[in-house]
Design a protein around this motif. Structure first.
Motif, short mmCIF file in Angstrom:
data_model
loop_
_atom_site.label_atom_id
_atom_site.label_comp_id
_atom_site.label_asym_id
_atom_site.label_seq_id
_atom_site.Cartn_x
_atom_site.Cartn_y
_atom_site.Cartn_z
N ALA A 136 0.82 -1.23 0.00
CA ALA A 136 0.00 0.00 0.00
C ALA A 136 0.85 1.27 0.00
CB ALA A 136 -0.95 0.00 1.19
N ASP A 137 2.04 1.22 0.59
CA ASP A 137 2.92 2.40 0.62
C ASP A 137 3.50 2.73 -0.75
OD1 ASP A 137 2.47 2.62 3.32
OD2 ASP A 137 4.37 1.67 3.90
N CYS A 138 3.43 1.80 -1.69
CA CYS A 138 4.04 1.98 -3.02
C CYS A 138 3.01 2.12 -4.13
CB CYS A 138 4.98 0.81 -3.32
SG CYS A 138 6.35 0.69 -2.15
N LYS A 139 1.75 2.33 -3.77
CA LYS A 139 0.72 2.51 -4.78
C LYS A 139 -0.28 3.53 -4.29
CE LYS A 139 -2.12 -1.43 -3.30
NZ LYS A 139 -2.68 -2.72 -3.70
N GLY A 140 -1.03 4.08 -5.22
CA GLY A 140 -2.04 5.07 -4.85
C GLY A 140 -2.83 5.50 -6.07
N ARG A 141 -3.39 6.69 -5.98
CA ARG A 141 -4.19 7.26 -7.05
C ARG A 141 -3.58 8.58 -7.48
NH1 ARG A 141 -8.04 3.65 -8.98
NH2 ARG A 141 -8.49 2.25 -7.27
N HIS A 174 -5.79 12.20 -15.91
CA HIS A 174 -5.15 11.08 -15.20
C HIS A 174 -5.52 11.03 -13.72
CE1 HIS A 174 -2.94 10.04 -18.72
NE2 HIS A 174 -2.19 11.12 -18.71
N ARG A 175 -6.13 12.05 -13.20
CA ARG A 175 -6.46 12.08 -11.77
C ARG A 175 -7.42 10.94 -11.43
NH1 ARG A 175 -7.27 18.54 -11.43
NH2 ARG A 175 -5.14 19.03 -12.05
N GLY A 176 -7.08 10.26 -10.35
CA GLY A 176 -7.88 9.13 -9.89
C GLY A 176 -7.43 7.79 -10.45
N LYS A 177 -6.56 7.80 -11.46
CA LYS A 177 -6.04 6.54 -12.01
C LYS A 177 -5.02 5.95 -11.04
CE LYS A 177 -6.68 7.54 -16.93
NZ LYS A 177 -5.97 7.68 -18.22
N ARG A 178 -4.83 4.64 -11.13
CA ARG A 178 -3.91 3.95 -10.23
C ARG A 178 -2.46 4.27 -10.59
NH1 ARG A 178 -6.24 -2.04 -10.36
NH2 ARG A 178 -6.01 -1.64 -12.56
N THR A 179 -1.65 4.51 -9.55
CA THR A 179 -0.22 4.78 -9.72
C THR A 179 0.58 3.77 -8.91
OG1 THR A 179 -0.21 6.34 -7.86
CG2 THR A 179 -0.56 7.26 -10.07
N ILE A 180 1.83 3.59 -9.32
CA ILE A 180 2.70 2.63 -8.66
C ILE A 180 4.13 3.16 -8.72
CG2 ILE A 180 2.99 1.28 -10.77
CD1 ILE A 180 2.97 -1.24 -9.02
N MET A 181 4.90 2.89 -7.66
CA MET A 181 6.32 3.26 -7.64
C MET A 181 7.11 2.17 -8.36
SD MET A 181 6.67 6.14 -5.98
CE MET A 181 8.36 6.22 -5.54
N VAL A 182 7.98 2.57 -9.27
CA VAL A 182 8.84 1.62 -9.97
C VAL A 182 10.28 2.09 -9.90
CG1 VAL A 182 7.04 0.81 -11.55
CG2 VAL A 182 8.45 2.72 -12.22
N ASN A 183 11.18 1.14 -9.95
CA ASN A 183 12.60 1.45 -9.97
C ASN A 183 12.97 1.80 -11.40
OD1 ASN A 183 15.38 1.53 -9.96
ND2 ASN A 183 15.63 -0.37 -8.80
N ALA A 184 13.40 3.06 -11.60
CA ALA A 184 13.75 3.54 -12.93
C ALA A 184 15.26 3.55 -13.13
CB ALA A 184 13.16 4.92 -13.16
N GLY A 185 15.95 2.64 -12.48
CA GLY A 185 17.41 2.55 -12.64
C GLY A 185 18.11 3.76 -12.05
N GLY A 186 18.85 4.48 -12.87
CA GLY A 186 19.61 5.64 -12.43
C GLY A 186 18.75 6.77 -11.90
N GLU A 187 17.50 6.82 -12.30
CA GLU A 187 16.60 7.87 -11.83
C GLU A 187 16.02 7.55 -10.44
OE1 GLU A 187 13.58 9.02 -14.72
OE2 GLU A 187 14.80 8.06 -16.27
N GLY A 188 16.24 6.34 -9.95
CA GLY A 188 15.68 5.94 -8.67
C GLY A 188 14.22 5.53 -8.82
N ALA A 189 13.48 5.63 -7.72
CA ALA A 189 12.07 5.26 -7.73
C ALA A 189 11.25 6.40 -8.32
CB ALA A 189 11.59 4.93 -6.34
N VAL A 190 10.36 6.07 -9.24
CA VAL A 190 9.48 7.07 -9.85
C VAL A 190 8.04 6.57 -9.77
CG1 VAL A 190 11.24 8.00 -11.40
CG2 VAL A 190 9.77 6.15 -12.19
#
Length: 194
Positions: A141-146, A159-175
């Motif tokens: 739950a800490d890594c996903k939201g809306r 895009h507001r209200g759509k599901r979002t998720i944290m992903v590892n973007a390599g050199g950019e870190g978590a996005v």
């Protein structure tokens, strides 16, 4: 709100008891849906173990029971209830849970047929939508939201209200990304394995 196929697998692998109970309640926070109708749940299914199947059979008196199938007497919402299946797939007994809308008396049989069709298909028979649902369910739950729930101005209106998720973007870190915008490589990397 996305449109879903009538029956959709929402978890990849065999759900543990803890995962099973979490999946029972996964739709409680879907914006724009009437939780009392049961519509967000209807048609969702996932695999469980024999132990969980028999645990649920002994938990409440079944609403109905026939060979390889029973429905819980407690409805989730509206006419939607949990139906449990014991299905032989490629010579091996397997167990599944699905939410069926009993306003259509053929719903349990149609779900059983959909599960069999899905599980006897190609080795990787999950659709992209099913894979995204499995990723969403497996993500903490800490890594996903809306999109826009914390800072509405950070996301375009569409895009507001759509599901979002944290992903590892390599050199950019978590996005933070929209779940629907994950690349095929990200989907393959994030998809929980059995």
């Amino acid at each position: 709100m996305p449109t879903h196929p009538p029956f959709r697998k929402v978890f990849n692998g065999i759900a543990t008891r803890e995962q099973m109970f979490r999946l029972f309640n996964r739709q409680h926070d879907v914006p724009g849906t009437d939780p009392l109708s049961g519509a967000p749940y209807a048609g969702e299914w996932f695999e469980i173990s024999s132990v969980e199947y028999h645990f649920m059979l002994g938990l409440l008196p079944p609403l109905f029971q026939r060979t390889g199938m029973f429905g819980l007497s407690e409805y989730k919402a509206g006419y939607v209830t949990s139906v449990f299946f014991a299905i032989r797939v490629r010579g091996r007994e397997r167990w599944f849970h699905g939410f069926c809308d009993l306003s259509d008396k053929h719903s349990p049989d149609a779900m059983r047929a959909a599960i069999i069709a899905h599980e006897t298909g190609a080795a990787d028979s999950m659709t992209r939508e099913e894979k995204l649902e499995a990723i969403w369910n497996a993500t903490h739950a800490d890594c996903k939201g809306r999109a826009g729930e914390i800072d509405p101005e950070a996301w375009p209106q569409q895009h507001r209200g759509k599901r979002t998720i944290m992903v590892n973007a390599g050199g950019e870190g978590a996005v933070l990304k929209l779940l629907e915008d994950l690349s095929d490589d990200e989907v393959d990397r994030l998809l929980p394995t059995r």
